[in-house]
Motif scaffolding. Structure first.
Motif, PDB file in Angstrom:
ATOM      1  N   GLN A 152       0.825  -1.208   0.000  1.00 25.06           N
ATOM      2  CA  GLN A 152       0.000   0.000   0.000  1.00 25.06           C
ATOM      3  C   GLN A 152       0.863   1.263   0.000  1.00 25.06           C
ATOM      4  O   GLN A 152       0.595   2.216  -0.743  1.00 25.06           O
ATOM      5  CB  GLN A 152      -0.924   0.000   1.228  1.00 25.06           C
ATOM      6  CG  GLN A 152      -1.950  -1.113   1.221  1.00 25.06           C
ATOM      7  CD  GLN A 152      -2.778  -1.131   2.499  1.00 25.06           C
ATOM      8  OE1 GLN A 152      -2.682  -0.233   3.321  1.00 25.06           O
ATOM      9  NE2 GLN A 152      -3.587  -2.163   2.673  1.00 25.06           N
ATOM     10  N   ASP A 153       1.908   1.257   0.836  1.00 27.28           N
ATOM     11  CA  ASP A 153       2.774   2.441   0.925  1.00 27.28           C
ATOM     12  C   ASP A 153       3.492   2.707  -0.398  1.00 27.28           C
ATOM     13  O   ASP A 153       3.610   3.853  -0.838  1.00 27.28           O
ATOM     14  CB  ASP A 153       3.804   2.263   2.049  1.00 27.28           C
ATOM     15  CG  ASP A 153       3.166   2.329   3.429  1.00 27.28           C
ATOM     16  OD1 ASP A 153       2.032   2.837   3.528  1.00 27.28           O
ATOM     17  OD2 ASP A 153       3.792   1.871   4.394  1.00 27.28           O
ATOM     18  N   TYR A 154       3.996   1.638  -1.022  1.00 27.24           N
ATOM     19  CA  TYR A 154       4.725   1.817  -2.279  1.00 27.24           C
ATOM     20  C   TYR A 154       3.798   2.346  -3.377  1.00 27.24           C
ATOM     21  O   TYR A 154       4.178   3.249  -4.134  1.00 27.24           O
ATOM     22  CB  TYR A 154       5.355   0.490  -2.728  1.00 27.24           C
ATOM     23  CG  TYR A 154       6.484   0.008  -1.830  1.00 27.24           C
ATOM     24  CD1 TYR A 154       7.061   0.863  -0.894  1.00 27.24           C
ATOM     25  CD2 TYR A 154       6.967  -1.291  -1.913  1.00 27.24           C
ATOM     26  CE1 TYR A 154       8.085   0.412  -0.070  1.00 27.24           C
ATOM     27  CE2 TYR A 154       7.991  -1.744  -1.111  1.00 27.24           C
ATOM     28  CZ  TYR A 154       8.537  -0.889  -0.181  1.00 27.24           C
ATOM     29  OH  TYR A 154       9.555  -1.317   0.625  1.00 27.24           O
ATOM     30  N   ARG A 155       2.595   1.800  -3.458  1.00 25.67           N
ATOM     31  CA  ARG A 155       1.652   2.286  -4.464  1.00 25.67           C
ATOM     32  C   ARG A 155       1.327   3.760  -4.237  1.00 25.67           C
ATOM     33  O   ARG A 155       1.308   4.569  -5.173  1.00 25.67           O
ATOM     34  CB  ARG A 155       0.364   1.452  -4.426  1.00 25.67           C
ATOM     35  CG  ARG A 155       0.525   0.019  -4.917  1.00 25.67           C
ATOM     36  CD  ARG A 155      -0.841  -0.626  -5.140  1.00 25.67           C
ATOM     37  NE  ARG A 155      -0.709  -2.006  -5.556  1.00 25.67           N
ATOM     38  CZ  ARG A 155      -0.973  -3.061  -4.782  1.00 25.67           C
ATOM     39  NH1 ARG A 155      -1.375  -2.854  -3.548  1.00 25.67           N
ATOM     40  NH2 ARG A 155      -0.836  -4.286  -5.233  1.00 25.67           N
ATOM     41  N   SER A 156       1.072   4.097  -2.968  1.00 21.05           N
ATOM     42  CA  SER A 156       0.740   5.481  -2.634  1.00 21.05           C
ATOM     43  C   SER A 156       1.902   6.423  -2.943  1.00 21.05           C
ATOM     44  O   SER A 156       1.726   7.490  -3.543  1.00 21.05           O
ATOM     45  CB  SER A 156       0.366   5.579  -1.155  1.00 21.05           C
ATOM     46  OG  SER A 156       0.100   6.909  -0.782  1.00 21.05           O
ATOM     47  N   GLN A 189      14.130   5.285 -11.485  1.00 17.68           N
ATOM     48  CA  GLN A 189      13.641   6.424 -10.697  1.00 17.68           C
ATOM     49  C   GLN A 189      12.943   5.936  -9.417  1.00 17.68           C
ATOM     50  O   GLN A 189      13.158   6.498  -8.335  1.00 17.68           O
ATOM     51  CB  GLN A 189      12.673   7.253 -11.549  1.00 17.68           C
ATOM     52  CG  GLN A 189      12.235   8.551 -10.889  1.00 17.68           C
ATOM     53  CD  GLN A 189      11.269   9.336 -11.770  1.00 17.68           C
ATOM     54  OE1 GLN A 189      11.076   9.016 -12.947  1.00 17.68           O
ATOM     55  NE2 GLN A 189      10.674  10.373 -11.198  1.00 17.68           N
ATOM     56  N   ALA A 190      12.127   4.896  -9.558  1.00 13.52           N
ATOM     57  CA  ALA A 190      11.417   4.341  -8.401  1.00 13.52           C
ATOM     58  C   ALA A 190      12.389   3.728  -7.401  1.00 13.52           C
ATOM     59  O   ALA A 190      12.255   3.916  -6.179  1.00 13.52           O
ATOM     60  CB  ALA A 190      10.406   3.292  -8.863  1.00 13.52           C
ATOM     61  N   LEU A 211      12.897  -4.936 -16.083  1.00 11.50           N
ATOM     62  CA  LEU A 211      12.043  -3.805 -15.725  1.00 11.50           C
ATOM     63  C   LEU A 211      11.431  -3.963 -14.325  1.00 11.50           C
ATOM     64  O   LEU A 211      10.452  -3.285 -13.987  1.00 11.50           O
ATOM     65  CB  LEU A 211      10.919  -3.653 -16.756  1.00 11.50           C
ATOM     66  CG  LEU A 211      11.367  -3.342 -18.192  1.00 11.50           C
ATOM     67  CD1 LEU A 211      10.165  -3.257 -19.119  1.00 11.50           C
ATOM     68  CD2 LEU A 211      12.158  -2.036 -18.236  1.00 11.50           C
ATOM     69  N   ALA A 212      12.000  -4.857 -13.516  1.00 14.42           N
ATOM     70  CA  ALA A 212      11.453  -5.111 -12.180  1.00 14.42           C
ATOM     71  C   ALA A 212      12.583  -5.201 -11.147  1.00 14.42           C
ATOM     72  O   ALA A 212      13.746  -5.426 -11.491  1.00 14.42           O
ATOM     73  CB  ALA A 212      10.635  -6.397 -12.174  1.00 14.42           C
ATOM     74  N   PHE A 213      12.229  -4.994  -9.904  1.00 16.50           N
ATOM     75  CA  PHE A 213      13.156  -5.247  -8.787  1.00 16.50           C
ATOM     76  C   PHE A 213      12.346  -5.683  -7.572  1.00 16.50           C
ATOM     77  O   PHE A 213      11.123  -5.551  -7.533  1.00 16.50           O
ATOM     78  CB  PHE A 213      14.031  -4.028  -8.485  1.00 16.50           C
ATOM     79  CG  PHE A 213      13.281  -2.812  -8.016  1.00 16.50           C
ATOM     80  CD1 PHE A 213      12.969  -2.615  -6.672  1.00 16.50           C
ATOM     81  CD2 PHE A 213      12.878  -1.831  -8.936  1.00 16.50           C
ATOM     82  CE1 PHE A 213      12.299  -1.489  -6.252  1.00 16.50           C
ATOM     83  CE2 PHE A 213      12.194  -0.697  -8.523  1.00 16.50           C
ATOM     84  CZ  PHE A 213      11.897  -0.519  -7.173  1.00 16.50           C
ATOM     85  N   PHE A 214      13.064  -6.240  -6.578  1.00 15.76           N
ATOM     86  CA  PHE A 214      12.417  -6.739  -5.368  1.00 15.76           C
ATOM     87  C   PHE A 214      12.715  -5.813  -4.188  1.00 15.76           C
ATOM     88  O   PHE A 214      13.814  -5.260  -4.071  1.00 15.76           O
ATOM     89  CB  PHE A 214      12.915  -8.144  -5.009  1.00 15.76           C
ATOM     90  CG  PHE A 214      12.532  -9.203  -6.002  1.00 15.76           C
ATOM     91  CD1 PHE A 214      11.212  -9.601  -6.141  1.00 15.76           C
ATOM     92  CD2 PHE A 214      13.497  -9.811  -6.791  1.00 15.76           C
ATOM     93  CE1 PHE A 214      10.855 -10.583  -7.050  1.00 15.76           C
ATOM     94  CE2 PHE A 214      13.160 -10.793  -7.700  1.00 15.76           C
ATOM     95  CZ  PHE A 214      11.826 -11.182  -7.832  1.00 15.76           C
ATOM     96  N   ALA A 215      11.724  -5.666  -3.315  1.00 17.05           N
ATOM     97  CA  ALA A 215      11.922  -5.025  -2.014  1.00 17.05           C
ATOM     98  C   ALA A 215      11.824  -6.123  -0.954  1.00 17.05           C
ATOM     99  O   ALA A 215      10.783  -6.775  -0.828  1.00 17.05           O
ATOM    100  CB  ALA A 215      10.855  -3.962  -1.761  1.00 17.05           C
ATOM    101  N   GLN A 216      12.907  -6.371  -0.245  1.00 19.51           N
ATOM    102  CA  GLN A 216      12.960  -7.480   0.713  1.00 19.51           C
ATOM    103  C   GLN A 216      13.175  -6.953   2.133  1.00 19.51           C
ATOM    104  O   GLN A 216      13.986  -6.065   2.371  1.00 19.51           O
ATOM    105  CB  GLN A 216      14.088  -8.449   0.348  1.00 19.51           C
ATOM    106  CG  GLN A 216      14.197  -9.629   1.307  1.00 19.51           C
ATOM    107  CD  GLN A 216      15.115 -10.702   0.757  1.00 19.51           C
ATOM    108  OE1 GLN A 216      14.967 -11.147  -0.378  1.00 19.51           O
ATOM    109  NE2 GLN A 216      16.073 -11.122   1.567  1.00 19.51           N
ATOM    110  N   ILE A 217      12.447  -7.544   3.077  1.00 18.63           N
ATOM    111  CA  ILE A 217      12.590  -7.156   4.480  1.00 18.63           C
ATOM    112  C   ILE A 217      13.932  -7.643   5.002  1.00 18.63           C
ATOM    113  O   ILE A 217      14.258  -8.827   4.891  1.00 18.63           O
ATOM    114  CB  ILE A 217      11.443  -7.745   5.327  1.00 18.63           C
ATOM    115  CG1 ILE A 217      10.092  -7.224   4.834  1.00 18.63           C
ATOM    116  CG2 ILE A 217      11.621  -7.408   6.795  1.00 18.63           C
ATOM    117  CD1 ILE A 217       8.908  -7.819   5.554  1.00 18.63           C
ATOM    118  N   THR A 218      14.712  -6.750   5.578  1.00 20.22           N
ATOM    119  CA  THR A 218      16.022  -7.107   6.120  1.00 20.22           C
ATOM    120  C   THR A 218      15.866  -7.700   7.524  1.00 20.22           C
ATOM    121  O   THR A 218      14.792  -7.641   8.130  1.00 20.22           O
ATOM    122  CB  THR A 218      16.937  -5.882   6.194  1.00 20.22           C
ATOM    123  OG1 THR A 218      16.338  -4.922   7.091  1.00 20.22           O
ATOM    124  CG2 THR A 218      17.122  -5.254   4.824  1.00 20.22           C
TER     125      THR A 218
END
Length: 619
Positions: A152-156, A189-190, A211-218
């Motif tokens: 939700q935060d990333y979309r916003s 940019q993102a 055209l993609a990347f991952f956001a992973q919890i550390t």
């Protein structure tokens, strides 16, 4: 001159012993059976409530020892437990849901001693009796909830930055969010923006899609999620325990994912499980100011509105439409505004902030209500033996005027006092349930068993103490008498330290730790006295033998005790209730025994024999 202490050292020894005796003294006065009456959900108890409680007790012919108002609570002392239990039930029924009547054992410590911080030792569940629960937090759900929040935060954030994306979704069975874009420029940019604003998240390339990347919890973020889940659930449990009426509950974290709940004095685990197992949430709704609540009470309830009661039982006409649910609240802190009036600062997630902004745009100047909703297990079953649905309980806990269009951060004002503001902030945080909790273990200790444990524990300490005293007196004669005096002082210092330390609780294993330290204290004296004997056999004078005996034994005693102290600290750090109870008395006993055996006995010997011509030692 051999074996003479400077005056300041004698004064230091006397001061430490005096402080130990002072703070051990409250344990001599015992406790009175008592009932503690406090306000429910942050309500303040005043002098009028004191008079009301007193009247109720007089009407029911319940004799009291004393009654007074202190710390916004009414404390009533009784002569016996039977009257205490009757008074608790009578007050709970007469005062209603706005008050909590809790059974307690009130220390009989004199006022002058209490003013100096004196208080008796706290007794653990195994010595007082009660109920113990081990509750487990579902961390997998907590992590999944965090991943949903990240989505939700990333979309916003991307929409606010006008960065167009194709998909933002959680990767199944993982701790990753995949972000896919239409162009390489937008992807880069993102990634730059999110890396800057989310430092605790690791961003990785997607090898299968340029055209993609991952956001992973550390690991750092995972620890933060676990700690937050435990903290929030601790608040929820403490709030629910207030409804049971336990004066001195123990609620603490147990390992990474569990919470230990000890309820002294409670013998009915069914009621405690019912309260602790209930679910709660919050809703923010608008007060219906266009219609009269009195008309609604007569049966003319407007369409789209309903009547709920506030904490005082007064009816409030609310609109049914929910502005915001408690699941969107990420934080709440009590404080003061610029005019030093109580307020509560609220933080919402991005979705909650957007909802709040949209709803309050046209509601400036109107009243907003916070509704506390709790689903309590019915405790009943149908004809087939299946549990009936939980009972829904709704209550308005706050009303505030919307001063301006609100977003992710806003303040609630109009709270009566700081105590209510603090309680409201806790309730708001508690409403945002981070992860489910369930009871995985429970045990009950009866009051008779607790009393028997205390009796046996005291007997063990006395017997161990007497046998050691007898041995030392027979084997070491005059020096044995000095060691016995130091041993008595050591017990006083242990009790004094346990009484003054806020987090220290005496448990049955803790009594075992005290018995062990009695033996360890004597062991140090045995080492010193044997070295003195050896020095005398080698032909040294009594004064030289005393001097060299204490000096040469010091390093051995210090090394042996410091390793045991390290073990005690590790036991306390990684252990749970009973193990911690043993570790804390062991650690305190090691420190006090080193003081009494090395410094205390030497101070007595120096005061009696130092600087004198002695032909023979009584050792």
């Amino acid at each position: 001159m051999l074996n003479k202490y400077p005056l300041w050292k004698y004064l230091m020894v006397l001061a430490i012993i005096g402080l130990g005796m002072l703070y051990a003294a409250p344990n001599l006065y015992g406790s009175d059976p008592a009932v503690q009456v406090s306000g429910a959900r942050g309500a303040v108890v005043e002098a009028a409530d004191l008079d009301r409680v007193n009247s109720i007790l007089e009407e029911n012919e319940l004799a009291i020892k004393s009654i007074k108002l202190e710390n916004e609570q009414v404390l009533i002392r009784f002569e016996n437990v039977e009257t205490q239990l009757k008074a608790k039930d009578t007050l709970a029924e007469a005062l209603g849901a706005g008050y909590i009547a809790a059974i307690n054992m009130a220390p009989s410590t004199p006022a002058w001693l209490s003013s100096l911080g004196g208080a008796p030792m706290k007794l653990g569940l195994d010595l007082r009796g009660g109920v113990e629960f081990t509750m487990e937090v579902d961390m997998r759900t907590a992590i999944n909830n965090q991943l949903k929040q990240m989505e939700q935060d990333y979309r916003s954030d991307l929409r606010e930055q006008k960065i167009r994306y194709r998909t933002v979704r959680q990767v199944a069975n993982s701790e990753r969010i995949q972000l896919v874009f239409r162009k390489q420029e937008l992807r880069d940019q993102a990634e730059r923006y999110l890396k800057k604003n989310y430092p605790t998240i690791s961003f990785l390339d997607d090898s299968s899609n340029d055209l993609a990347f991952f956001a992973q919890i550390t690991e750092v973020k995972l620890k933060e999620i676990r700690d937050y889940a435990i903290k929030q659930n601790l608040i929820i449990i403490r709030n629910r325990i207030n409804q049971i009426g336990v004066a001195e509950p123990n609620v603490q974290r147990l390992g990474k994912e569990r919470i230990l709940v000890q309820l002294p004095g409670i013998q009915d685990p069914a009621k405690a499980k019912e309260i602790l197992g209930s679910a709660a949430t919050l809703e923010l709704r608008m007060v219906d100011q266009d219609n009269d609540v009195r008309d609604a009470m007569r049966g003319r309830v407007p369409a789209g509105s309903e009547i709920l009661n506030d904490q005082s039982g007064r009816p409030v006409l609310l609109k049914k439409r929910v502005m915001l649910e408690g699941s969107h609240i990420t934080g709440a802190q009590a404080g003061l505004d610029q005019y030093q009036r109580p307020q509560v600062s609220i933080q919402l997630d991005s979705k909650g902030g957007s909802k709040m902004s949209a709803f309050t745009k046209d509601e400036v100047g109107n009243l907003m209500a916070i509704v506390f909703i709790e689903y309590r297990p019915s405790g009943k079953t149908d004809a087939d033996g299946k549990a009936l649905p939980p009972i829904k309980h709704e209550e308005v806990i706050s009303q505030a005027t919307i001063q301006q269009r609100l977003g992710r951060n806003f303040q609630i004002t109009g709270v009566d006092n700081p105590a209510k503001a603090q309680h409201l902030s806790e309730m708001l945080r508690a409403g945002a349930l981070v992860a489910p909790i369930q009871i995985v273990a429970e045990s009950t200790v009866g009051p008779s068993m607790g009393a028997e444990n205390v009796e046996k524990g005291i007997t063990a300490v006395i017997l161990g103490f007497v046998f050691v005293l007898a041995f030392m007196l027979v084997y070491y004669m005059g020096f044995g008498l000095i060691a016995n005096l130091a041993l008595a002082v050591n017990l006083v210092l242990i009790v004094g330290a346990m009484s003054i330390l806020a987090g220290a609780t005496l448990t049955l294993p803790g009594i075992a730790g005290i018995v062990l330290t009695v033996g360890m204290a004597v062991d140090a004296n045995v080492l010193i006295f044997e070295r003195i004997r050896e020095e005398l056999k080698d032909g040294r004078s009594p004064q030289q033998a005393i001097h060299h005996g204490y000096d040469s034994a010091f390093s051995t005693i210090f090394d042996a005790n410091i390793t045991t102290l390290i073990a005690a600290v590790i036991l306390y750090a990684i252990g749970t209730g009973p193990i911690q109870g043993f570790a804390i008395t062991l650690a305190i006993g090691i420190i006090t025994s080193m003081f009494t055996a090395i410094i205390g006995t030497r101070a007595i010997v120096n005061a009696l024999l130092g600087g004198k011509r002695i032909e023979k030692l009584s050792i």
